[in-house]
Design a protein around this motif. Structure first.
Motif, PDB file in Angstrom:
ATOM      1  N   GLU B  44      31.723  43.632  44.401  1.00  0.00           N
ATOM      2  CA  GLU B  44      32.352  44.095  43.163  1.00  0.00           C
ATOM      3  C   GLU B  44      33.626  43.299  42.894  1.00  0.00           C
ATOM      4  O   GLU B  44      34.451  43.093  43.790  1.00  0.00           O
ATOM      5  CB  GLU B  44      32.732  45.568  43.266  1.00  0.00           C
ATOM      6  N   GLU B  56      42.422  39.183  34.756  1.00  0.00           N
ATOM      7  CA  GLU B  56      41.527  40.286  34.460  1.00  0.00           C
ATOM      8  C   GLU B  56      41.442  41.176  35.689  1.00  0.00           C
ATOM      9  O   GLU B  56      41.577  40.703  36.813  1.00  0.00           O
ATOM     10  CB  GLU B  56      40.137  39.755  34.106  1.00  0.00           C
ATOM     11  N   LYS B  57      41.216  42.452  35.479  1.00  0.00           N
ATOM     12  CA  LYS B  57      41.042  43.355  36.600  1.00  0.00           C
ATOM     13  C   LYS B  57      40.001  44.404  36.264  1.00  0.00           C
ATOM     14  O   LYS B  57      39.766  44.716  35.102  1.00  0.00           O
ATOM     15  CB  LYS B  57      42.362  44.022  36.987  1.00  0.00           C
ATOM     16  N   SER B  58      39.378  44.937  37.305  1.00  0.00           N
ATOM     17  CA  SER B  58      38.351  45.949  37.116  1.00  0.00           C
ATOM     18  C   SER B  58      38.968  47.342  37.239  1.00  0.00           C
ATOM     19  O   SER B  58      40.145  47.498  37.589  1.00  0.00           O
ATOM     20  CB  SER B  58      37.246  45.779  38.160  1.00  0.00           C
ATOM     21  N   GLU B  59      38.132  48.330  36.982  1.00  0.00           N
ATOM     22  CA  GLU B  59      38.585  49.727  37.088  1.00  0.00           C
ATOM     23  C   GLU B  59      38.958  50.089  38.519  1.00  0.00           C
ATOM     24  O   GLU B  59      39.741  51.000  38.752  1.00  0.00           O
ATOM     25  CB  GLU B  59      37.467  50.655  36.601  1.00  0.00           C
ATOM     26  N   ILE B  60      38.378  49.372  39.458  1.00  0.00           N
ATOM     27  CA  ILE B  60      38.685  49.648  40.861  1.00  0.00           C
ATOM     28  C   ILE B  60      40.142  49.305  41.161  1.00  0.00           C
ATOM     29  O   ILE B  60      40.810  49.962  41.954  1.00  0.00           O
ATOM     30  CB  ILE B  60      37.774  48.816  41.790  1.00  0.00           C
ATOM     31  N   ASP B  62      43.306  49.768  40.784  1.00  0.00           N
ATOM     32  CA  ASP B  62      44.272  50.704  40.205  1.00  0.00           C
ATOM     33  C   ASP B  62      45.673  50.424  40.754  1.00  0.00           C
ATOM     34  O   ASP B  62      45.919  49.384  41.366  1.00  0.00           O
ATOM     35  CB  ASP B  62      43.823  52.139  40.472  1.00  0.00           C
TER      36      ASP B  62
END
Lengths: 112, 114
Positions: B44, B56-60, B62
């Motif tokens: 992921e 860019e960053k993912s929802e993970i 945090d």
């Protein structure tokens, strides 16, 4: 299914046979890549196919891409025991960071 | 051939502790990434980093996560207060600015949170 789903999840073949793994994805892509991972190890880049390409070869690897069906396949010909590993497809949707979205992988076992 | 390196190879920590995972990208690469793989699951995307800022960053990714390039060679991922579910393999990757296709992955750090 999610972006980059492979099937089968597991594949067991005899040495010398061909192995075919499939990958499906949902969104438009810039390219699709295949990676190999030996158990508990890092990811090794195998081959990349761009969205405007239909087929690509590299040694014993053959990759196809069908953008109309949003699917790709990886064929390993004349498999060897050393090909035993997990194989992942990863899609690259063009964006600011070119993040890769990986599928769940196919665990390939090649029996000697 | 230049490689991405990561240290440590295995980190064991207690829940609630801070951990810093280190990566040395390939020297002429300017884009850096962190990914993670929980055992038996997909790899992921966590975050991408360019020009000293998050691209860019993912929802993970945090508030418990942060990344830093503290000097000209290292790229770090910090988890402030680890949770059991942070146990995973963490991969660093890098690429050249001009080559948008190929990311080179490190061998990974296995993080175990007890």
């Amino acid at each position: 299914s999610q972006q980059g789903e492979e099937d089968p999840q597991a594949l067991s073949i005899q040495e010398g046979e061909n192995a075919t793994m499939n990958c499906s994805y949902k969104t438009s892509i810039n390219n699709l890549q295949w990676y190999r991972q030996n158990s508990g190890r890092g990811l090794v880049h195998l081959i990349l196919i761009r969205s405007n390409e239909r087929e690509k070869h590299s040694g014993r690897l053959r990759v196809t891409l069908d953008t109309s069906k949003k699917s790709s396949s990886l064929l390993i010909t004349a498999s060897r025991a050393a090909d035993t590993a997990s194989y992942f497809c990863a899609t690259d949707r063009y964006n600011a960071g070119n993040m890769l979205t990986f599928g769940g992988g196919t665990r390939l076992m090649v029996k000697p | 051939e230049p490689e991405v390196t990561q240290t440590p190879s295995h980190q064991v920590t207690q829940m609630g502790q801070e951990v810093i995972l280190r990566c040395v990208p390939i020297s002429n690469h300017l884009y850096f990434y962190w990914y993670r793989q929980i055992l038996g699951q997909k790899v992921e995307f966590l975050v991408s980093f360019y020009n000293n800022e998050i691209s860019e960053k993912s929802e993970i990714f945090d508030d418990q996560f942060s990344v830093e390039r503290p000097d000209g060679s290292n790229f770090t991922l910090k988890i402030r207060s680890t949770k059991l579910e942070d146990s995973a393999m963490y991969f660093c990757a890098s690429r050249r600015l001009a080559d948008t296709d190929t990311q080179y992955f490190g061998p990974g750090t296995r993080l175990t949170v007890l």
